[in-house]
Design a protein around this motif. Structure first.
Motif, PDB file in Angstrom:
ATOM      1  N   SER A  70       0.841  -1.196   0.000  1.00  0.00           N
ATOM      2  CA  SER A  70       0.000   0.000   0.000  1.00  0.00           C
ATOM      3  C   SER A  70       0.877   1.247   0.000  1.00  0.00           C
ATOM      4  O   SER A  70       1.865   1.305   0.730  1.00  0.00           O
ATOM      5  CB  SER A  70      -0.897   0.008   1.239  1.00  0.00           C
ATOM      6  N   PRO A  71       0.508   2.243  -0.809  1.00  0.00           N
ATOM      7  CA  PRO A  71       1.313   3.457  -0.901  1.00  0.00           C
ATOM      8  C   PRO A  71       1.564   4.088   0.477  1.00  0.00           C
ATOM      9  O   PRO A  71       2.638   4.612   0.753  1.00  0.00           O
ATOM     10  CB  PRO A  71       0.474   4.386  -1.770  1.00  0.00           C
ATOM     11  N   GLU A 132     -12.191  -3.234  11.766  1.00  0.00           N
ATOM     12  CA  GLU A 132     -13.188  -2.348  11.144  1.00  0.00           C
ATOM     13  C   GLU A 132     -13.566  -2.799   9.741  1.00  0.00           C
ATOM     14  O   GLU A 132     -14.635  -2.448   9.243  1.00  0.00           O
ATOM     15  CB  GLU A 132     -12.644  -0.922  11.065  1.00  0.00           C
ATOM     16  N   SER A 135      -8.082  -3.295   4.910  1.00  0.00           N
ATOM     17  CA  SER A 135      -6.814  -4.011   4.880  1.00  0.00           C
ATOM     18  C   SER A 135      -5.753  -3.109   4.267  1.00  0.00           C
ATOM     19  O   SER A 135      -6.061  -2.292   3.399  1.00  0.00           O
ATOM     20  CB  SER A 135      -6.893  -5.274   4.019  1.00  0.00           C
TER      21      SER A 135
ATOM     22  N   TYR B  47     -16.420   0.535   8.610  1.00  0.00           N
ATOM     23  CA  TYR B  47     -15.581   0.954   7.490  1.00  0.00           C
ATOM     24  C   TYR B  47     -16.503   1.013   6.273  1.00  0.00           C
ATOM     25  O   TYR B  47     -16.624   0.053   5.524  1.00  0.00           O
ATOM     26  CB  TYR B  47     -14.420  -0.024   7.252  1.00  0.00           C
ATOM     27  N   LYS B  54      -6.718  -6.728  -3.101  1.00  0.00           N
ATOM     28  CA  LYS B  54      -6.208  -7.400  -1.914  1.00  0.00           C
ATOM     29  C   LYS B  54      -6.268  -6.493  -0.696  1.00  0.00           C
ATOM     30  O   LYS B  54      -6.405  -6.957   0.429  1.00  0.00           O
ATOM     31  CB  LYS B  54      -4.768  -7.850  -2.163  1.00  0.00           C
ATOM     32  N   SER B  55      -6.099  -5.194  -0.901  1.00  0.00           N
ATOM     33  CA  SER B  55      -6.119  -4.267   0.227  1.00  0.00           C
ATOM     34  C   SER B  55      -7.034  -3.091  -0.075  1.00  0.00           C
ATOM     35  O   SER B  55      -7.527  -2.944  -1.201  1.00  0.00           O
ATOM     36  CB  SER B  55      -4.706  -3.778   0.542  1.00  0.00           C
ATOM     37  N   SER B  56      -7.256  -2.263   0.937  1.00  0.00           N
ATOM     38  CA  SER B  56      -8.122  -1.094   0.764  1.00  0.00           C
ATOM     39  C   SER B  56      -7.319   0.101   0.290  1.00  0.00           C
ATOM     40  O   SER B  56      -7.890   1.118  -0.079  1.00  0.00           O
ATOM     41  CB  SER B  56      -8.783  -0.723   2.093  1.00  0.00           C
ATOM     42  N   TYR B  57      -5.994  -0.039   0.364  1.00  0.00           N
ATOM     43  CA  TYR B  57      -5.131   1.089   0.027  1.00  0.00           C
ATOM     44  C   TYR B  57      -4.212   0.653  -1.097  1.00  0.00           C
ATOM     45  O   TYR B  57      -3.086   0.226  -0.881  1.00  0.00           O
ATOM     46  CB  TYR B  57      -4.371   1.567   1.257  1.00  0.00           C
ATOM     47  N   ASN B  58      -4.761   0.686  -2.316  1.00  0.00           N
ATOM     48  CA  ASN B  58      -4.006   0.238  -3.478  1.00  0.00           C
ATOM     49  C   ASN B  58      -4.036   1.303  -4.562  1.00  0.00           C
ATOM     50  O   ASN B  58      -3.843   1.019  -5.730  1.00  0.00           O
ATOM     51  CB  ASN B  58      -4.566  -1.093  -3.993  1.00  0.00           C
ATOM     52  N   GLY B  59      -4.307   2.534  -4.161  1.00  0.00           N
ATOM     53  CA  GLY B  59      -4.311   3.632  -5.119  1.00  0.00           C
ATOM     54  C   GLY B  59      -5.587   3.744  -5.942  1.00  0.00           C
ATOM     55  O   GLY B  59      -5.694   4.601  -6.795  1.00  0.00           O
ATOM     56  N   ARG B 230      -8.811 -10.129  -0.366  1.00  0.00           N
ATOM     57  CA  ARG B 230      -9.711 -10.001   0.780  1.00  0.00           C
ATOM     58  C   ARG B 230     -10.723  -8.876   0.627  1.00  0.00           C
ATOM     59  O   ARG B 230     -11.890  -9.027   0.983  1.00  0.00           O
ATOM     60  CB  ARG B 230      -8.909  -9.772   2.066  1.00  0.00           C
ATOM     61  N   GLN B 231     -10.306  -7.743   0.090  1.00  0.00           N
ATOM     62  CA  GLN B 231     -11.268  -6.646  -0.024  1.00  0.00           C
ATOM     63  C   GLN B 231     -12.298  -6.941  -1.113  1.00  0.00           C
ATOM     64  O   GLN B 231     -13.462  -6.560  -0.992  1.00  0.00           O
ATOM     65  CB  GLN B 231     -10.543  -5.320  -0.265  1.00  0.00           C
ATOM     66  N   ARG B 234     -14.794  -9.091   0.531  1.00  0.00           N
ATOM     67  CA  ARG B 234     -15.718  -8.295   1.354  1.00  0.00           C
ATOM     68  C   ARG B 234     -16.810  -7.682   0.475  1.00  0.00           C
ATOM     69  O   ARG B 234     -17.998  -7.666   0.841  1.00  0.00           O
ATOM     70  CB  ARG B 234     -14.923  -7.211   2.084  1.00  0.00           C
TER      71      ARG B 234
END
Lengths: 257, 284
Positions: A70-71, A132, A135, B47, B54-59, B230-231, B234
């Motif tokens: 993640s950035p 929450e 990820s 949230y 895979k993640s919530s913070y991938n740009g 995973r995201q 969800r």
């Protein structure tokens, strides 16, 4: 016949609306009782038993490629402990930081940050799952907790590792963050005391100088700002007795789901 | 025709449509699914966004996001963003009344969450308890449906069913329902709807839910990539849950238009009255 039916349907609509709000009110009333949340939390034991049964003890959490990182690794909870002792350590680049290993061990020990960094390390790119729902993926480097435990030699009576942290969770500074894991999790190869995130020293907002990584559980298990690891046979006499700051506030101790 | 026959059609017979086992399992499922939905929406509120990957913070921006801001007058405004579009949803999504009637920031409103107040820890307890109940009940149902031949006899479409597909769609469009002997069996659309829920959306919602468990992720590292991460799992969990809600609405609607009390009785006492064959079709 049609009139009869539409009257019945209106009646049914009212019955549904009323029973819907009664259901919600009933659920809220049950939520407020002492006994009902306890009944609900028996599911936690079931979940824990099921996962312990089907997931091998040393099964590895998924690891990712550098492209997945993640950035920005989100900070949650405490982002800068207001504790003056911690502030003094941080001001000096954690040169005077000491990690204490205590409790039910043959050889209690104290490690400086430099000593921890001198030990063999492990790097892993893993996903951090917050309770929450979000990820984030980051690269962690640190010393495996199993190494420190092998040196400290836990006594046969030790069942849990408890992590005491620097960050006060209230304005008075009377409640501090803490967490606990069982020895299966403590000896797991991916359980680290991490001092680096994404190839840089661990930032304060992410738990400097040392944060725990327990990759098969949720984020709140991974205590930040760790200052002492104590081996115990029970955590029922620590703080709220549930094994962690959030556990004392109703979250599951077994955070594998 | 003969006297006895016309008497019989004047008061159509009751017959045992649903066994006790099916009835009990049906209502357990109703309760468990309702509470899973309501507590799930409370969990979502912690949230209130859906990501892909895979993640919530991938740009990448979330697919769906429910949030709130204060306007120039200091009033809370709820916003729901889907893709690139923003909709003002104050009062329902993003901002809604708390227990004292004051506007509060929360994705789904208190009247559709369990517990009502923002309380993630307790919502998780509700959710996982009833998830166990739903899964155990579901597995028991499958075993029973196989062993009792409920599945093969009542649910698997026959060749005749498939041939009636066009007619069945046309009947549903006109809210016409089978009568006489035909009413004793499920029609083809009904069978397909039940099968898609039993073997499609319930397993999907459960699997996507389990894919969110960090513990089960370790079972076979990478298995959750079948969802895209995973995201994504969800997001799939959320969408599959709403598909099930859509099924429930259609199901309840069909129950109402095809004889509410008759259907309801059959799922409570088991007894269903076969609707009499109408001699004069022009009546409708």
């Amino acid at each position: 016949m049609p009139n009869d039916n539409s009257g019945r349907r209106r009646f049914l609509g009212r019955v549904l609306a009323t029973s819907g709000s009664l259901l919600l009110a009933g659920c809220d009333r049950l939520s407020q009782t002492e006994w009902f949340p306890n009944v609900l939390s028996s599911a936690e034991k079931l979940t824990q038993a099921a996962q312990k049964l089907i997931v091998p003890r040393n099964a590895m959490a998924q690891e990712f490629s550098p492209a997945d990182i993640s950035p920005e690794f989100r900070s949650n909870g405490t982002s800068n402990p207001s504790n003056p002792v911690y502030q003094a350590l941080a001001a000096n680049g954690f040169k005077d930081y000491q990690l204490r290993i205590s409790g039910l061990v043959e050889h209690p020990a104290v490690y400086s940050l430099a000593e921890l960094k001198a030990l063999p390390s492990r790097s892993q790119i893993t996903r951090h799952d917050c309770v929450e729902g979000w990820s984030a993926i980051g690269k962690w480097q640190g010393v495996q907790l199993s190494q420190l435990l092998q040196r400290a030699q836990p006594l046969a009576s030790a069942r849990y590792a408890v992590f005491y942290c620097f960050d006060p969770m209230d304005a008075q500074g009377t409640t501090y963050y803490y967490e606990s894991i069982d020895l299966d999790e403590a000896y797991h190869p991916q359980t680290l005391l991490a001092y680096a995130l994404n190839d840089a020293p661990l930032p304060v907002k992410n738990g400097a100088p040392i944060r725990l990584r327990v990759e098969r559980q949720l984020g709140y298990k991974m205590a930040k700002y760790v200052m002492e690891i104590k081996l115990v046979d029970s955590f029922s006499d620590i703080a709220g007795g549930k094994g962690g700051y959030w556990e004392d506030r109703g979250y599951e101790w077994f955070a594998g789901i | 025709m003969s006297q006895p026959h016309s008497l019989a059609s004047a008061t159509p017979p009751l017959y045992l449509r649903h066994t006790l086992t099916i009835r009990v399992m049906h209502w357990i499922n109703v309760m468990a699914f309702s509470l899973l939905l309501l507590s799930g929406l409370q969990i979502f509120n912690a949230y209130p966004a859906l990501n892909w990957g895979k993640s919530s913070y991938n740009g990448q921006a979330p697919l769906l996001q429910i949030d709130a801001y204060r306007d120039a007058q200091g009033q809370l405004v709820g916003v729901t963003r889907i893709g690139g579009h923003a909709f003002e949803t104050t009062g329902v999504l993003g901002v809604s009344a708390d227990a004292n009637g004051n506007p509060s920031v929360r994705a789904f409103p208190a009247w559709i969450t369990v517990p009502g107040a923002q309380w993630l820890a307790l919502a998780r307890r509700w959710h996982f308890s009833f998830a166990w109940l739903l899964v155990i009940n579901g597995v028991a149902y499958l075993l029973y449906a196989l062993a009792s031949r409920h599945l093969s006899r009542d649910l698997i479409p026959t060749r005749r069913d498939w041939r009636s597909l066009g007619q069945s769609i046309w009947d549903h469009v006109r809210f016409r329902h089978p009568q006489g002997a035909e009413a004793r069996r499920y029609n083809i659309l009904q069978k397909l709807a039940y099968l898609s829920v039993i073997f499609g959306f319930f397993p999907l919602v459960i699997l996507a839910g389990l894919a969110m468990s960090p513990g089960l992720n370790a079972l076979l590292p990478g298995w959750i990539d079948i969802f895209g991460g995973r995201q994504s799992a969800r997001t799939v969990h959320f969408i599959a849950a709403w598909v099930l809600v859509a099924f429930v609405f259609i199901h309840v609607f069909e129950v109402m238009v095809s004889g509410l009390w008759n259907n309801l009785r059959s799922m409570i006492t088991g007894r269903y009255r076969v609707p009499a064959e109408e001699s004069d079709h022009a009546k409708r």
